[in-house]
Design an enzyme around this catalytic site. Structure first.
Site, PDB file in Angstrom:
ATOM      1  N   GLY A 122      -9.813  -2.422  -8.340  1.00  0.00           N
ATOM      2  CA  GLY A 122      -9.857  -3.881  -8.200  1.00  0.00           C
ATOM      3  C   GLY A 122      -9.152  -4.544  -9.366  1.00  0.00           C
ATOM      4  O   GLY A 122      -9.741  -4.679 -10.450  1.00  0.00           O
ATOM      5  N   THR A 124      -6.109  -7.063  -8.515  1.00  0.00           N
ATOM      6  CA  THR A 124      -5.569  -8.330  -8.008  1.00  0.00           C
ATOM      7  C   THR A 124      -6.678  -9.342  -7.701  1.00  0.00           C
ATOM      8  O   THR A 124      -7.718  -8.983  -7.163  1.00  0.00           O
ATOM      9  CB  THR A 124      -4.737  -8.061  -6.732  1.00  0.00           C
ATOM     10  OG1 THR A 124      -3.801  -7.022  -7.005  1.00  0.00           O
ATOM     11  CG2 THR A 124      -3.996  -9.301  -6.284  1.00  0.00           C
ATOM     12  N   THR A 130       0.504 -11.665  -9.076  1.00  0.00           N
ATOM     13  CA  THR A 130       1.173 -10.662  -9.898  1.00  0.00           C
ATOM     14  C   THR A 130       0.900 -10.876 -11.390  1.00  0.00           C
ATOM     15  O   THR A 130       1.006  -9.937 -12.178  1.00  0.00           O
ATOM     16  CB  THR A 130       2.698 -10.731  -9.638  1.00  0.00           C
ATOM     17  OG1 THR A 130       2.907 -10.773  -8.227  1.00  0.00           O
ATOM     18  CG2 THR A 130       3.407  -9.533 -10.194  1.00  0.00           C
ATOM     19  N   GLU A 241       1.968   5.869 -10.794  1.00  0.00           N
ATOM     20  CA  GLU A 241       1.828   5.221  -9.487  1.00  0.00           C
ATOM     21  C   GLU A 241       3.195   4.988  -8.837  1.00  0.00           C
ATOM     22  O   GLU A 241       3.402   5.286  -7.660  1.00  0.00           O
ATOM     23  CB  GLU A 241       1.097   3.895  -9.684  1.00  0.00           C
ATOM     24  CG  GLU A 241       0.804   3.153  -8.406  1.00  0.00           C
ATOM     25  CD  GLU A 241       0.173   1.789  -8.696  1.00  0.00           C
ATOM     26  OE1 GLU A 241      -1.051   1.704  -8.613  1.00  0.00           O
ATOM     27  OE2 GLU A 241       0.908   0.834  -9.008  1.00  0.00           O
TER      28      GLU A 241
HETATM   29  C1  LIG Z   1      -2.118  -3.778   1.960  1.00  0.00           C
HETATM   30  C2  LIG Z   1      -2.275  -4.109   0.518  1.00  0.00           C
HETATM   31  C3  LIG Z   1      -3.076  -3.312  -0.288  1.00  0.00           C
HETATM   32  C4  LIG Z   1      -3.284  -3.636  -1.626  1.00  0.00           C
HETATM   33  N1  LIG Z   1      -4.149  -2.868  -2.372  1.00  0.00           N
HETATM   34  C5  LIG Z   1      -4.494  -3.284  -3.622  1.00  0.00           C
HETATM   35  C6  LIG Z   1      -5.525  -2.596  -4.349  1.00  0.00           C
HETATM   36  O1  LIG Z   1      -6.099  -1.609  -3.895  1.00  0.00           O
HETATM   37  N2  LIG Z   1      -5.882  -3.112  -5.559  1.00  0.00           N
HETATM   38  C7  LIG Z   1      -5.301  -4.212  -6.104  1.00  0.00           C
HETATM   39  O2  LIG Z   1      -5.677  -4.608  -7.203  1.00  0.00           O
HETATM   40  N3  LIG Z   1      -4.295  -4.869  -5.435  1.00  0.00           N
HETATM   41  C8  LIG Z   1      -3.898  -4.434  -4.216  1.00  0.00           C
HETATM   42  N4  LIG Z   1      -2.913  -5.113  -3.506  1.00  0.00           N
HETATM   43  C9  LIG Z   1      -2.297  -6.296  -4.100  1.00  0.00           C
HETATM   44  C10 LIG Z   1      -0.831  -6.114  -4.471  1.00  0.00           C
HETATM   45  O3  LIG Z   1      -0.745  -5.356  -5.638  1.00  0.00           O
HETATM   46  C11 LIG Z   1      -0.240  -7.515  -4.582  1.00  0.00           C
HETATM   47  O4  LIG Z   1      -0.180  -8.070  -3.275  1.00  0.00           O
HETATM   48  C12 LIG Z   1       1.116  -7.487  -5.184  1.00  0.00           C
HETATM   49  O5  LIG Z   1       1.047  -7.076  -6.514  1.00  0.00           O
HETATM   50  C13 LIG Z   1       1.765  -8.868  -5.126  1.00  0.00           C
HETATM   51  O6  LIG Z   1       0.865  -9.861  -5.583  1.00  0.00           O
HETATM   52  P1  LIG Z   1       0.574 -11.150  -4.697  1.00  0.00           P
HETATM   53  O7  LIG Z   1       0.325 -10.710  -3.306  1.00  0.00           O
HETATM   54  O8  LIG Z   1      -0.486 -11.960  -5.338  1.00  0.00           O
HETATM   55  O9  LIG Z   1       1.940 -11.939  -4.729  1.00  0.00           O
HETATM   56  P2  LIG Z   1       2.329 -13.133  -5.704  1.00  0.00           P
HETATM   57  O10 LIG Z   1       2.121 -12.749  -7.123  1.00  0.00           O
HETATM   58  O11 LIG Z   1       1.704 -14.371  -5.205  1.00  0.00           O
HETATM   59  O12 LIG Z   1       3.902 -13.192  -5.440  1.00  0.00           O
HETATM   60  C14 LIG Z   1       4.441 -13.649  -4.189  1.00  0.00           C
HETATM   61  C15 LIG Z   1       5.926 -13.380  -4.189  1.00  0.00           C
HETATM   62  O13 LIG Z   1       6.551 -14.070  -5.285  1.00  0.00           O
HETATM   63  C16 LIG Z   1       7.267 -13.138  -6.077  1.00  0.00           C
HETATM   64  N5  LIG Z   1       7.183 -13.542  -7.505  1.00  0.00           N
HETATM   65  C17 LIG Z   1       6.060 -13.864  -8.219  1.00  0.00           C
HETATM   66  N6  LIG Z   1       6.392 -14.158  -9.480  1.00  0.00           N
HETATM   67  C18 LIG Z   1       7.741 -14.020  -9.587  1.00  0.00           C
HETATM   68  C19 LIG Z   1       8.686 -14.160 -10.636  1.00  0.00           C
HETATM   69  N7  LIG Z   1       8.314 -14.508 -11.872  1.00  0.00           N
HETATM   70  N8  LIG Z   1       9.991 -13.921 -10.381  1.00  0.00           N
HETATM   71  C20 LIG Z   1      10.386 -13.582  -9.121  1.00  0.00           C
HETATM   72  N9  LIG Z   1       9.552 -13.425  -8.088  1.00  0.00           N
HETATM   73  C21 LIG Z   1       8.246 -13.636  -8.318  1.00  0.00           C
HETATM   74  C22 LIG Z   1       6.617 -11.790  -5.858  1.00  0.00           C
HETATM   75  O14 LIG Z   1       7.519 -10.743  -6.123  1.00  0.00           O
HETATM   76  C23 LIG Z   1       6.257 -11.892  -4.382  1.00  0.00           C
HETATM   77  O15 LIG Z   1       7.364 -11.544  -3.591  1.00  0.00           O
HETATM   78  C24 LIG Z   1      -2.654  -4.768  -2.182  1.00  0.00           C
HETATM   79  C25 LIG Z   1      -1.803  -5.571  -1.386  1.00  0.00           C
HETATM   80  C26 LIG Z   1      -1.622  -5.258  -0.053  1.00  0.00           C
HETATM   81  C27 LIG Z   1      -0.748  -6.143   0.791  1.00  0.00           C
END
Ligand SMILES: Cc1cc2nc3c(=O)[nH]c(=O)nc-3n(C[C@H](O)[C@H](O)[C@H](O)COP(=O)(O)OP(=O)(O)OC[C@H]3O[C@@H](n4cnc5c(N)ncnc54)[C@H](O)[C@@H]3O)c2cc1C
Length: 383
Positions: A122, A124, A130, A241
């Site tokens: 856990g 995110t 991100t 990873e």
């Molecule tokens: C099926 C699935 C399983 C997952 N499993 C886990 C898990 O087990 N544990 C866990 O902790 N997380 C998990 N995640 C979360 C995953 O790690 C995040 O979805 C991922 O890191 C992206 O974060 P976000 O979805 O909040 O996107 P956001 O951070 O909201 O970003 C959205 C978009 O904007 C882009 N972006 C953001 N900031 C910038 C920047 N500065 N410059 C350019 N582009 C940018 C990103 O690249 C992305 O394309 C999972 C996600 C999915 C979909």
């Protein structure tokens, strides 16, 4: 340099033969029911493959990351979905590298035997995305335990794991000199009071959840490493990873290419196999080349990791190249199959959905490009 490629064909063959016992009908059924592939994970665990990275002293197989990556590659290459089981490989690193001797003795043998699963992590949060430093989940020490409140999102495999690696703030962001400080990592019993899980229905058959944490009590002895250093511990695990994901994508990429080639050879339209047309064969050849190239970077990164050398750039490049190559191969495979690519019984649409995830999670493409731009090319930090 020894790239470690196919150093151990017996390992590859053994994993492959286990994976082949779980055929296309099996994966279609779990996908349709959105069920957890319990039998598959169980078989993989019993055969010892899920404890590949646990040292022999703690009951594991003590394999290298290169070997572990072959296991993950074979899962996807055989047509399976590694999302049900890869967490244990990724999460293991935090405990192995930063856990105390007492924690390792207590948990690792049980994880190796399959009595406990460490499939969940856990990190995110809905409000942080991100930018992990913005997490708000707070763990407050009270005597011999911490009390945790907050929220996580996308916590995968939580319902099928006894243990979770949890990142929480132990000092709020306003009180730290650097925003990367003040976060800590805990090993959490997922059946504890104070954890509410709400499954997120998603594009693939991936068990993942919203998690509401309300006065969860964690024994202080379950803190991993030093308080406040958790962000670094999580970062430490990322190279492994990235390399393991690259291998999963490589497995997918080969699966798509083999599937495309077979179909293109068999499907006859206008009195000739469609694969006789260059418009069909060239994209398959091109995606095969891209997978082969990405695979070299995957083995380079894994070899550097196993030699305990810096591999940040290679691990990121391997993940990016492999995820792009498998996605390209997926598109080509769907196009090669024409309308039948959309029919569930061919598995193409399922694998197409599954491999798409890796361009977004666990790290999305832009963040890898930003890493390369800043840390390899020396360009100014963009965020
Ligand atoms: C099926 C699935 C399983 C997952 N499993 C886990 C898990 O087990 N544990 C866990 O902790 N997380 C998990 N995640 C979360 C995953 O790690 C995040 O979805 C991922 O890191 C992206 O974060 P976000 O979805 O909040 O996107 P956001 O951070 O909201 O970003 C959205 C978009 O904007 C882009 N972006 C953001 N900031 C910038 C920047 N500065 N410059 C350019 N582009 C940018 C990103 O690249 C992305 O394309 C999972 C996600 C999915 C979909």
């Amino acid at each position: 340099m020894n790239l470690g490629r196919d150093n151990d064909p017996d390992l590859r063959d053994a994993v492959r033969s286990l994976c082949l016992q779980f055929d296309s009908a099996y994966w279609q059924e779990v996908d349709e029911k959105r069920a957890y592939p319990e039998k598959f994970v169980d078989a993989l665990t019993k055969a010892g493959w899920m404890s590949a990275l646990i040292p022999e002293a703690y009951g594991g197989s003590g394999l290298t990351l290169t070997e572990a990556s072959v296991i993950m590659e074979e899962v996807t290459r055989s047509g399976g979905n590694a999302g049900c089981c890869h967490g244990q490989m990724y999460n293991m690193n935090t405990l192995l590298r930063h856990g105390s001797e007492a924690q390792k003795k207590k948990y690792l043998p049980k994880i190796a035997s399959g009595d406990l699963r460490l499939q969940a992590m856990g990190v995110t949060e809905p409000g942080a995305g991100t930018d992990t430093t913005k997490i708000k989940t707070l763990a407050v020490k009270k005597g011999d335990h911490y009390v945790v409140n907050g929220q996580k999102v996308w916590t995968s495999r939580l319902q099928h794991s006894e243990l979770m690696i949890l990142l929480a703030r132990t000092t709020s962001s306003e009180k730290v000199a650097r925003k990367t400080e003040g976060m800590s990592v805990f090993l959490v019993d997922t059946k504890s009071k104070g954890i509410e899980m709400r499954p997120i229905r998603n594009m693939v058959n991936h068990e993942t959840n919203q998690v509401f944490i309300d006065n969860l009590e964690i024994p202080a002895e379950n803190l991993i490493g030093e308080e406040g250093k958790g962000f670094r511990y999580i970062l430490d695990g990322l190279n492994a990873e990235r390399i393991l994901i690259a291998a999963e994508c490589i497995g997918d990429g080969y699966w798509f290419t083999e599937k495309s080639t077979k179909y293109a050879s068999e499907r006859v339209v206008f009195d000739r196999p469609i694969g006789q047309n260059q418009g069909i064969q060239f994209p398959i050849a091109e995606s095969y080349m891209e997978i082969e190239a990405a695979n070299l970077m995957r083995y380079k990164a894994a070899a550097l990791f196993d030699q305990k050398k810096n591999c940040g750039a290679e691990a990121n490049m391997a993940k990016h190249l492999a995820a792009q190559a498998s996605w390209e191969a997926a598109n080509v495979c769907l196009q090669t199959h024409g309308g039948f690519g959309f029919a569930a019984e061919y598995d193409v649409e399922r694998k197409f959905r599954e491999t798409r995830l890796y361009l977004v999670a666990p790290i999305s493409t832009n963040l890898i490009l930003a890493y390369l731009a800043e840390h390899v090319l020396g360009l100014p930090r963009s965020f």
